[in-house]
Write a protein that holds these residues in place. Sequence first.
Motif: not given
Lengths: 110, 113
Positions: A35, A37, A40-43, A45, A48, A87, A91, A97-98, A100-102, B42, B90
């Motif tokens: 993903y 980002q 100030g925005g949303a992640p 996609f 995959y 990021f 899954n 169950k998703v 995310f990395g940091t 994250g 989010f």
Amino acid sequence: GQSLEQPSEVTAVEGAIVQINCTYQTSGFYGLSWYQQHDGGAPTFLSYNALDGLEETGRFSSFLSRSDSYGYLLLQELQMKDSASYFCAVNSGGYQKVTFGTGTKLQVIP
Amino acid sequence: EAQVTQNPRYLITVTGKKLTVTCSQNMNHEYMSWYRQDPGLGLRQIYYSMNVEVTDKGDVPEGYKVSRKEKRNFPLILESPSPNQTSLYFCASSFGGQYSPLHFGNGTRLTVT
């Protein structure tokens, strides 16, 4: 539990190629996502991978090696607008169950 | 336009005052989820829902509640907010299934004083 490791920051020159790595430890692995980002925005996609190998989508490619628990995102012909955080996410235990990395903050410089 | 809508975008509140952050999607998605994002950590999953009346805990559910009474809505409830819940939240949705990408809302920045 699940854990993912990726570099915290990467700097690259406009027009160049950059690779962002992601290693993971998880049980019941189903696939690896990427993903983007912007500040100030949303992640949003990007890609995959469920199976080993390379997936290409325009300037972006993503690779997965399930045996090595490793994947990467490859960005080619970098543009200034590619400056963002990236990021990886796994899954596991089913699609619900998703984890995310940091995140890796990519700075593209002229 | 297909979208996930969160409200409010910004919220400042005081410790202990109950609040609700709303999330709505117009894509007929079965799966919805809430994440919080903190610097260096994250995105961490709070709760998720696979369908109406079906919800489950994510990695950091303490201090949060959710409900899924309708397919399109998935509100996040903080019954007694504390300063450690100050974060960027989010909401996300997808059709479900392992190949289904998450669609994120624009986020809600919550400050608890």
